[in-house]
Design an enzyme around this catalytic site. Structure first.
Site, PDB file in Angstrom:
ATOM      1  CG  ASP A 128      -0.348  -0.081   2.523  1.00 37.68           C
ATOM      2  OD1 ASP A 128       0.894  -0.185   2.600  1.00 37.68           O
ATOM      3  OD2 ASP A 128      -1.085  -0.041   3.532  1.00 37.68           O
ATOM      4  CB  SER A 129       4.586   1.696  -0.319  1.00 37.65           C
ATOM      5  OG  SER A 129       4.759   0.531  -1.095  1.00 37.65           O
TER       6      SER A 129
ATOM      7  CD  GLU B 267       8.109  -0.494   7.033  1.00 38.87           C
ATOM      8  OE1 GLU B 267       7.196  -1.242   6.644  1.00 38.87           O
ATOM      9  OE2 GLU B 267       8.252   0.686   6.639  1.00 38.87           O
TER      10      GLU B 267
ATOM     11  CD  GLU C  32       0.835  -1.663   8.081  1.00 34.73           C
ATOM     12  OE1 GLU C  32       0.508  -0.927   9.042  1.00 34.73           O
ATOM     13  OE2 GLU C  32       1.283  -1.223   7.002  1.00 34.73           O
TER      14      GLU C  32
HETATM   15  O1  KIV Z   1       3.614  -1.080   1.571  1.00 34.74           O
HETATM   16  C1  KIV Z   1       4.705  -1.627   1.325  1.00 34.74           C
HETATM   17  O2  KIV Z   1       5.355  -1.372   0.312  1.00 34.74           O
HETATM   18  C2  KIV Z   1       5.199  -2.623   2.261  1.00 34.74           C
HETATM   19  C3  KIV Z   1       6.530  -3.222   1.971  1.00 34.74           C
HETATM   20  C4  KIV Z   1       7.606  -2.275   2.261  1.00 34.74           C
HETATM   21  C5  KIV Z   1       6.753  -4.468   2.678  1.00 34.74           C
HETATM   22  O3  KIV Z   1       4.553  -2.904   3.218  1.00 34.74           O
END
Ligand code: KIV
Length: 267
Positions: free
Chosen positions: A47-48, A185, A118
């Site tokens: 979701d980045s 993370e 998460e």
């Molecule tokens: O949203 C994202 O890109 C992530 C990755 C960095 C694992 O959670």
């Protein structure tokens, strides 16, 4: 039909201790195809997406429709990599029923192989529900961007003895609940190494040091396509932004000066 030599969740799980898992995010067909062809085993449609592609300042506004749209495109570009789709903010927190429905949509309509959520020990009931419905789950603990408001910013987690202990308990609980892998993370390298040797499934680190079973980076960060944003954990392997700017300017100049299209581009 199952694609040949495909990375499955079982294969990723069994890879612990055998070699390092290499993972990247991807959000579109074109990038996913190249990432897959490069032999990357695990693609996360993170979701980045919200920051990397959609221009938001956090992952919070990303919707299920956004995730299905982009995960579908990624799946179409991939032959071998395992594709994990992120469950966006509020798609799994409200109720188990809604979470199973949303996760199912990522599997059924986008064609993802698994979903990522998460949170730690408090998510184990959800992990159970998803697994009971045939949906493989990847965990994600430490700096969890969907909790940016609660954390008061993007802060490294597990720096005190108590919070490090809590993260170990979270990892153990997720492992016990049956996730096939856990993203670690934004935490001290030593803690990530300890968690990695403590749990039975592979850890995939981002900003968590070399002691994890694998590494993941946001593809735009690796390519040098995220502007000024360059946290310490990112290594830029290219400067694509500069190359794109150069190409766009050259194209503009050639069109303005009547150089393009040339004879060789005409029918
Ligand atoms: O949203 C994202 O890109 C992530 C990755 C960095 C694992 O959670």
């Amino acid at each position: 039909m199952m694609k040949t030599d495909k990375w499955t969740v079982g294969r990723i799980r069994r890879y612990k201790g055998k070699g390092r898992i290499v993972s990247l995010t991807a959000y579109d067909y074109a990038t996913a195809r190249i990432v897959d062809e490069a032999g990357i085993q695990l693609i996360i449609v993170g979701d980045s997406l919200g920051m990397s592609v959609l221009g938001y300042d956090s992952t919070i506004p990303v919707t299920m429709d956004d995730m299905i749209h982009h995960a579908s495109a990624v799946v179409r570009g991939v032959k071998r990599a395992l594709v994990v789709a992120d469950m966006p903010f509020l798609s799994y927190q409200v109720s188990i029923e809604q979470a199973v429905d949303n996760a199912g949509r990522l599997i059924k309509y986008a064609g993802a192989d698994a979903v990522k959520i998460e949170g730690g020990a408090f998510r184990t009931h959800l992990v159970n529900a998803l697994l009971n419905n045939g949906i493989p789950v990847m965990g994600h603990i430490g700096l969890t961007p969907q909790s940016v408001r609660a954390m008061g910013g993007y802060k490294i987690q597990g720096k005190t003895k108590d919070s490090a202990e809590r993260l170990k308990e979270d990892a153990a609980a997720l492992d016990e609940a049956g996730v096939f892998s856990v993203v670690l993370e934004g935490m001290p390298a030593e803690l990530a190494g300890d968690i990695t040797s403590m749990i039975s499934v592979p850890t995939v680190g981002i900003g968590a040091g070399p002691g994890c079973d694998g590494q993941v980076l946001v593809v735009n960060d690796l390519l040098g396509m995220s502007g000024e944003f360059q946290p310490r954990f990112v290594k830029r392997y290219a400067n694509v932004e500069e190359e794109m700017r150069r190409a766009f300017k050259e194209y503009r100049r050639e069109v303005e000066e009547g150089e393009f299209p040339g004879k060789e581009h005409c029918y």
